[in-house]
Design a protein around this motif. Structure first.
Motif, short mmCIF file in Angstrom:
data_model
loop_
_atom_site.label_atom_id
_atom_site.label_comp_id
_atom_site.label_asym_id
_atom_site.label_seq_id
_atom_site.Cartn_x
_atom_site.Cartn_y
_atom_site.Cartn_z
N CYS A 28 13.74 -35.67 42.66
CA CYS A 28 14.00 -35.41 44.09
C CYS A 28 15.44 -34.96 44.31
O CYS A 28 15.70 -34.03 45.09
CB CYS A 28 13.72 -36.66 44.91
N HIS A 69 11.15 -20.31 59.39
CA HIS A 69 11.32 -21.77 59.51
C HIS A 69 12.36 -22.27 58.53
O HIS A 69 12.89 -23.37 58.71
CB HIS A 69 9.99 -22.49 59.24
N SER A 96 17.05 -25.08 57.29
CA SER A 96 16.43 -26.43 57.36
C SER A 96 17.11 -27.34 56.33
O SER A 96 17.55 -26.88 55.26
CB SER A 96 14.94 -26.35 57.06
N TYR A 100 14.62 -32.29 53.67
CA TYR A 100 13.41 -32.09 54.45
C TYR A 100 12.52 -31.05 53.81
O TYR A 100 11.30 -31.21 53.73
CB TYR A 100 13.80 -31.67 55.88
N LEU A 101 13.18 -29.98 53.33
CA LEU A 101 12.42 -28.93 52.68
C LEU A 101 11.72 -29.44 51.42
O LEU A 101 10.57 -29.10 51.14
CB LEU A 101 13.35 -27.75 52.33
N LEU A 103 10.88 -32.62 50.73
CA LEU A 103 9.85 -33.62 51.04
C LEU A 103 8.63 -33.01 51.72
O LEU A 103 7.54 -33.59 51.65
CB LEU A 103 10.43 -34.74 51.91
N THR A 104 8.78 -31.91 52.38
CA THR A 104 7.65 -31.30 53.07
C THR A 104 7.02 -30.18 52.27
O THR A 104 6.06 -29.54 52.73
CB THR A 104 8.10 -30.74 54.44
N SER A 105 7.53 -29.97 51.08
CA SER A 105 7.01 -28.89 50.26
C SER A 105 5.66 -29.29 49.65
O SER A 105 5.51 -30.39 49.10
CB SER A 105 8.00 -28.56 49.15
N PRO A 106 4.61 -28.48 49.70
CA PRO A 106 3.32 -28.78 49.05
C PRO A 106 3.46 -28.97 47.55
O PRO A 106 2.79 -29.82 46.95
CB PRO A 106 2.47 -27.58 49.39
N TRP A 109 4.48 -32.49 46.83
CA TRP A 109 3.39 -33.48 46.93
C TRP A 109 2.40 -33.34 45.78
O TRP A 109 1.86 -34.33 45.29
CB TRP A 109 2.66 -33.33 48.27
#
Length: 616
Positions: A28, A69, A96, A100-101, A103-106, A109
C-alpha cells in the motif's frame, strides 16, 4: 496443566499474520508513493511546456484535464485534493489524493482479494505442517496431563514418534519400565513379607499372628461384640502317626474347606490356623443364639467328613466358644475360648462348649500359667472347698446319700466352680493330684463328723482312672480311714465307661472289691450301648439333666426311662434323676418308680454353700 504446544502454534500463526500484514502495508505504501511520483511527473511535464496563462487556459479545456476525476487544470482550489501550482501562473494541477486513488482502485481490491486468499492458504498449509510437526509433542503433553489428572502415570505413547521426540519418549518409556519393575518388585516383596508373617504356608489361611491382629483391631471398635471359636481336631495326630503327614494335611485341608463353606453366611469372618491341628474363627457382630445355631451346624458338617480307618470319629472334633463384648481384652477372650475347649474335651465326644453369661466373671479367663500356679497352690495348701448336695428318696423324701461337689478358692477368696477349673486342671496335668486330695478330704469328713451318717459319692476324672497306679493310690487313702470304704460311691460318666471299657475294667473291679460302689453318671447324655451294665458292677445310674428337664412334656424321654428301668431291674440297679427343678417333673419321676432325685427342687444353691466344709 496449561498446554505448552498451543501457544507455540498461536505464536507461529501470529508471526505469519504479522508478516503478511507488514507486506500488505508495504504494498500500500509503495503504491501510494508511486501515485505521488506519477502526479509529480505530470506536473513537471506541464511546467516544461512553459505555457502562459492563455495557453494554460486553452490546455485546461482538454477533456482529460477539464472533466477528469484523477487530475484537473484549474485556477480554483479544491478541497481534499492535492494541488500542484504551475510556476509563474495562477493555474494549478488538482490531483485526487494518492492514498484515495490506491484504495479505490479496482486493481488494488483484486490484489487484496488474491492476497487474502494466498494468506489463508498459506496459514492453512502452515497449520497442517505445524500439526504434523508437533503431533508427537501433543501426545507427549496429553500423556503428561492425563497422568496429572488421574494421579497415576499412564503408559507413554510409542506409536508414530518423531525424530524430535523419540529420544525423550524412549527415555521416559525406559524410565517407566524401570519404575514398574521396581514397584512390582516392591509389591512382590511386600506380599512375600505379609505371607511369611501372617499366612500359614501349609493351608493358605491366616496364622495365629494374623488372627490375633484381627481380633485386637476388632475389639477396639465401638460396641464391638462377637464370638471366637477354637476348633480342635485332636485325632489328626493319630492320622499322621498311622498314615503319614500328607494324609493328615489332606484331612485338615478338607476340614478347613468345610468350615469355610459353613462360614459363607458370615462374610466378615476371620479364619486362621491357631496351632498344628487347631483352627480359630472370629465371628463379628453375632448374638448368642446365632452362635449356638452356627456351632450346631458346623459340628454336624465337620462330623460328616469321612475319617480314615482306625480313627475315633466320635471324639474327633471339639469346639470351645467365647462370646465377648468390647469391654474384654483379647487375651481374656482367647483364654475363655481355650477354657471352653478344655471343657468340651473333658466331656469326651465331639461337641462344642460355651460358658454361661457371668460364669467366668470372677475368674477373668486367666492363662494356663496362672491356672497352674493357682491349682498347684490349692493342692499344696488344701485350697479346695467341698459341698454336699443331697439325693432325695422318691418314696419318703429322705436323704439317700450326698454328692460331693468341689470348688477352689482363688487369691481374692472367690470360689471357682469345678465346671470352670476341672478343664484347666486336665490341661495342666494336675487332675490326679486334685482328685486324690479331694478324696482324702471327703474321707476325713466321713471319719471325723459322726453326725454325718449318710453315704457320699465323689466324681473322679477319666484321666485319673486311666493313669497308672491310681487305683492303688485311691485305696491307700481310703484304707487310712477305717469304715469309710463302705460309705463311698464313685461317679463315672456313662460315656467314659463305654468308651474305655477294657481299660477301666481292672480299676473298677479293684475299687468295687474294696467296697466302693460305682455309679454311672450322666446317663442318656449321649446315645451309647448299655452293654457296660453286663461288664461293670454298677450300683446305680444317674440320669443326665437333659433327660429330666420337662420330662412331663417329653414323651421320648419318658420312653427312654421306661426302657432303662427294664434293663436295670434284673440287676437291681437304682436309678436317680439329676437336675429336678419342678414339682411336675418330680411327680412323674416318682410315678416311674425312680429311687431318688437331686436338684434345685430339693435344695437351693445358697443352702448348699452354707453346708460347705473346708479342711486345712
Amino acid at each position: 496443566m496449561l498446554s505448552k504446544i498451543k501457544p507455540i502454534q498461536q505464536t507461529k500463526t501470529k508471526v505469519l499474520l504479522i508478516t503478511f500484514v507488514f507486506f500488505y502495508f508495504l504494498v500500500c505504501t509503495f503504491s501510494t508513493l508511486a501515485v505521488y511520483q506519477v502526479q509529480n511527473n505530470q506536473h513537471h511535464a506541464i511546467e516544461a511546456f512553459n505555457f502562459n496563462d492563455q495557453q494554460l487556459a486553452s490546455y485546461a479545456k482538454m477533456p482529460t484535464l477539464s472533466s477528469g476525476h484523477l487530475v484537473r487544470l484549474d485556477t480554483v482550489d479544491e478541497e481534499y485534493s492535492r494541488q500542484l501550482i504551475i510556476t509563474n501562473s495562477r493555474w494549478s494541477l488538482n490531483f485526487s489524493q494518492p492514498l484515495y486513488l490506491v484504495l479505490t482502485s479496482p486493481l488494488f481490491w483484486i490484489f487484496t482479494f488474491i492476497f487474502l486468499l494466498t494468506v489463508l492458504a498459506l496459514r492453512e498449509y502452515m497449520q497442517r505442517q505445524l500439526n504434523a510437526l508437533l503431533k508427537s509433542w501433543q501426545k507427549l503433553e496429553s500423556w503428561a496431563n492425563l497422568s496429572l489428572i488421574h494421579g497415576t502415570t499412564q503408559a507413554v505413547p510409542m506409536d508414530n514418534i518423531s525424530t524430535e521426540t523419540d529420544a525423550i519418549i524412549l527415555a521416559i518409556h525406559q524410565l517407566q519400565q524401570r519404575i514398574h519393575e521396581n514397584v512390582a518388585s516392591d509389591i512382590s516383596s511386600d506380599q512375600s513379607i505379609r505371607a511369611s508373617a501372617l499366612l500359614d504356608q501349609e493351608t493358605n489361611i491366616g496364622n495365629r499372628a494374623f488372627f490375633d491382629n484381627r481380633l485386637q483391631a476388632f475389639i477396639k471398635g465401638e460396641d464391638a461384640q462377637g464370638a471366637v471359636l477354637l476348633i480342635q481336631f485332636k485325632e489328626i495326630e493319630v492320622v499322621q502317626s498311622l498314615y503319614g503327614y500328607q494324609q493328615a494335611m489332606s484331612l485338615l485341608s478338607t476340614l478347613i474347606q468345610v468350615t469355610k463353606q459353613r462360614l459363607e453366611d458370615h462374610p466378615s469372618y476371620f479364619l486362621a490356623r491357631h496351632s498344628d491341628y487347631e483352627l480359630s474363627v472370629l465371628l463379628p457382630g453375632v448374638y448368642i443364639p446365632e452362635v449356638k445355631k452356627f456351632s450346631d451346624r458346623l459340628l454336624k458338617n465337620l462330623q460328616a467328613v469321612v475319617t480314615p480307618i482306625g480313627i475315633n470319629s466320635d471324639e474327633f472334633i471339639h469346639i470351645g466358644i467365647s462370646y465377648f463384648s468390647h469391654e474384654q481384652a483379647p487375651y481374656q477372650i482367647m483364654s475363655e475360648a481355650d477354657m471352653a475347649l478344655r471343657s468340651a474335651q473333658l466331656q469326651g465326644p465331639s461337641q462344642w462348649f460355651m460358658f454361661e453369661a457371668g460364669e467366668l466373671e470372677e475368674v477373668k479367663a486367666q492363662g494356663s500359667l496362672k491356672w497352674r500356679t493357682l491349682l498347684s497352690s490349692a493342692i499344696a495348701n488344701n485350697g479346695f472347698v467341698i459341698f454336699f448336695q443331697p439325693i432325695i428318696a422318691c418314696d419318703n423324701t429322705k436323704v439317700l446319700h450326698h454328692e460331693v461337689l468341689s470348688k477352689v478358692r482363688d487369691k481374692k477368696g472367690n470360689l471357682i466352680s469345678a465346671r470352670v477349673f476341672l478343664p484347666m486342671a486336665k490341661k495342666c496335668g494336675l487332675t490326679v493330684k486334685m482328685d486324690l486330695l479331694i478324696l482324702e478330704q471327703v474321707c476325713r469328713v466321713l471319719a471325723q463328723e459322726k453326725k454325718l451318717q449318710d453315704d457320699c459319692s465323689i466324681n473322679v476324672a477319666i484321666d485319673s482312672l486311666l493313669s497308672n497306679g491310681f487305683g492303688e493310690q485311691f485305696l491307700a487313702i481310703v484304707n487310712k480311714f477305717p469304715g469309710v470304704a463302705g460309705r463311698l460311691m464313685m461317679e463315672v460318666s456313662e460315656y467314659q465307661l463305654v468308651n474305655h471299657l477294657k481299660e477301666l475294667q481292672p480299676v473298677i473291679a479293684s475299687l468295687s472289691a474294696a467296697g466302693i460302689r460305682i455309679v454311672a453318671d450322666k446317663v442318656g447324655q449321649y446315645v451309647v450301648s448299655a452293654h457296660y451294665l453286663n461288664v461293670y458292677p454298677i450300683y446305680a445310674m444317674k440320669l443326665h439333666s437333659s433327660i429330666v428337664i420337662d420330662i412331663d412334656k417329653k414323651t421320648e424321654n419318658q420312653v427312654f426311662i421306661q426302657s432303662l428301668k427294664t434293663l436295670a431291674a434284673p440287676k437291681n440297679i437304682a436309678i436317680y434323676a439329676l437336675g429336678v427343678e419342678k414339682q411336675s417333673e418330680w411327680r412323674l419321676l416318682v410315678q416311674f418308680g425312680l429311687k431318688g432325685g437331686q436338684g434345685h427342687f430339693f435344695t437351693e444353691p445358697v443352702a448348699q454353700v452354707a453346708q460347705a466344709i473346708q479342711l486345712g
